[in-house]
Scaffold this motif. Structure first.
Motif, PDB file in Angstrom:
ATOM      1  N   LYS A 198       0.832  -1.197   0.000  1.00  0.00           N
ATOM      2  CA  LYS A 198       0.000   0.000   0.000  1.00  0.00           C
ATOM      3  C   LYS A 198       0.869   1.250   0.000  1.00  0.00           C
ATOM      4  N   THR A 199       1.952   1.202   0.773  1.00  0.00           N
ATOM      5  CA  THR A 199       2.873   2.340   0.829  1.00  0.00           C
ATOM      6  C   THR A 199       3.439   2.647  -0.544  1.00  0.00           C
ATOM      7  N   SER A 243      -1.388  -2.724  -5.633  1.00  0.00           N
ATOM      8  CA  SER A 243      -2.547  -3.502  -5.193  1.00  0.00           C
ATOM      9  C   SER A 243      -2.270  -4.981  -5.388  1.00  0.00           C
ATOM     10  N   PRO A 244      -2.990  -5.855  -4.665  1.00  0.00           N
ATOM     11  CA  PRO A 244      -2.823  -7.301  -4.867  1.00  0.00           C
ATOM     12  C   PRO A 244      -3.033  -7.707  -6.316  1.00  0.00           C
ATOM     13  N   GLU A 245      -3.952  -7.021  -6.991  1.00  0.00           N
ATOM     14  CA  GLU A 245      -4.221  -7.352  -8.391  1.00  0.00           C
ATOM     15  C   GLU A 245      -2.996  -7.079  -9.278  1.00  0.00           C
ATOM     16  N   ASP A 246      -2.202  -6.077  -8.866  1.00  0.00           N
ATOM     17  CA  ASP A 246      -1.004  -5.746  -9.639  1.00  0.00           C
ATOM     18  C   ASP A 246       0.008  -6.881  -9.624  1.00  0.00           C
ATOM     19  N   LEU A 247      -0.107  -7.761  -8.609  1.00  0.00           N
ATOM     20  CA  LEU A 247       0.856  -8.851  -8.463  1.00  0.00           C
ATOM     21  C   LEU A 247       0.381 -10.153  -9.103  1.00  0.00           C
TER      22      LEU A 247
END
Length: 231
Positions: free
Chosen positions: A101-102, A106-110
């Motif tokens: 987040k920092t 996002s989780p989707e980016d991974l």
């Protein structure tokens, strides 16, 4: 009648193997990533690479700990490794998610992220050992991750804090007394298992512990290099 294998060691397994990997520990202490993480000067790109790879690693490490739990001879060991398996997932979901987040990730980016060559090799080494070897050898293989992170975390946390260090949460996690307690428990399990091991099995424990320690160095170094598959 053939003579039984006899181990000739001075002191517990942990004392022996910690001395064996002294050169590796020295190399880890000298890693730029850890020095820069300690003073807060680490490049965000390098840290992000490390965190992404560590998330992938911890998912598989959690599975390795669950396999060790299934092979454990006593309920105490079984419960400890099951709890550690759960905690590995919680770290991945908590600490790492906060860092992502920092960095605005996002989780989707991974989705679809792949393990680096070093991470892939380390994960496959651990899974192969815990699946195909005895409980004692498996414990020796997963121990460096506990012990080296505890060792590094405690020493970095003892240093003078850098105000506003963006990586302080990482330092606090691995320098925390609760993490130390977990590492000590696994060290004790390894020592206990080593007392019951044959000479050949004891040597296997030394070998896999040393290899895993080498992979710990490689994992951090690969983040500095932002290692990727070349082809």
């Amino acid at each position: 009648m053939a003579k039984p294998d006899i181990k000739v060691t001075d002191g517990p397994f942990s004392a022996h193997v910690w001395e064996v990997i002294a050169p590796i520990r020295k190399a880890i202490d000298e890693l730029p990533l850890l020095k820069e993480l300690a003073d807060g000067s680490l490049s965000g790109d390098v840290f992000l690479h490390y965190i992404q790879q560590d998330m992938l690693y911890l998912k598989e490490y959690s599975r390795a700990l669950a396999i060790i739990a299934a092979k454990a001879p006593e309920s105490e060991q079984m419960l400890r490794f099951l709890d550690s398996s759960k905690r590995a997932i919680l770290v991945e979901q908590g600490l790492h998610s906060d860092f992502l987040k920092t960095f605005g990730i996002s989780p989707e980016d991974l989705d679809g992220a792949a393990a680096s060559p070093s991470g892939f090799a380390y994960i496959n080494f651990l899974m192969n050992v815990v699946q195909s070897s005895s409980y004692a050898v498996g414990v020796a293989a997963i121990l460096p991750c506990f012990w080296i992170y505890w060792d590094v975390g405690v020493r970095i946390k003892a240093m003078e804090k850098t105000p506003g260090n963006p990586y302080q949460a990482w330092i606090d996690t691995y320098g925390d007394p609760e993490f130390a307690e977990g590492a000590r428990a696994v060290i004790a399990f390894a020592d206990e298992a080593a007392t019951l091991a044959s000479a050949a099995e004891y040597q296997q424990m030394l070998d896999v512990f040393t290899r895993a320690a080498q992979y710990e160095w490689m994992f951090w170094q690969s983040a500095t290099e932002r290692e990727t598959w070349r082809v």
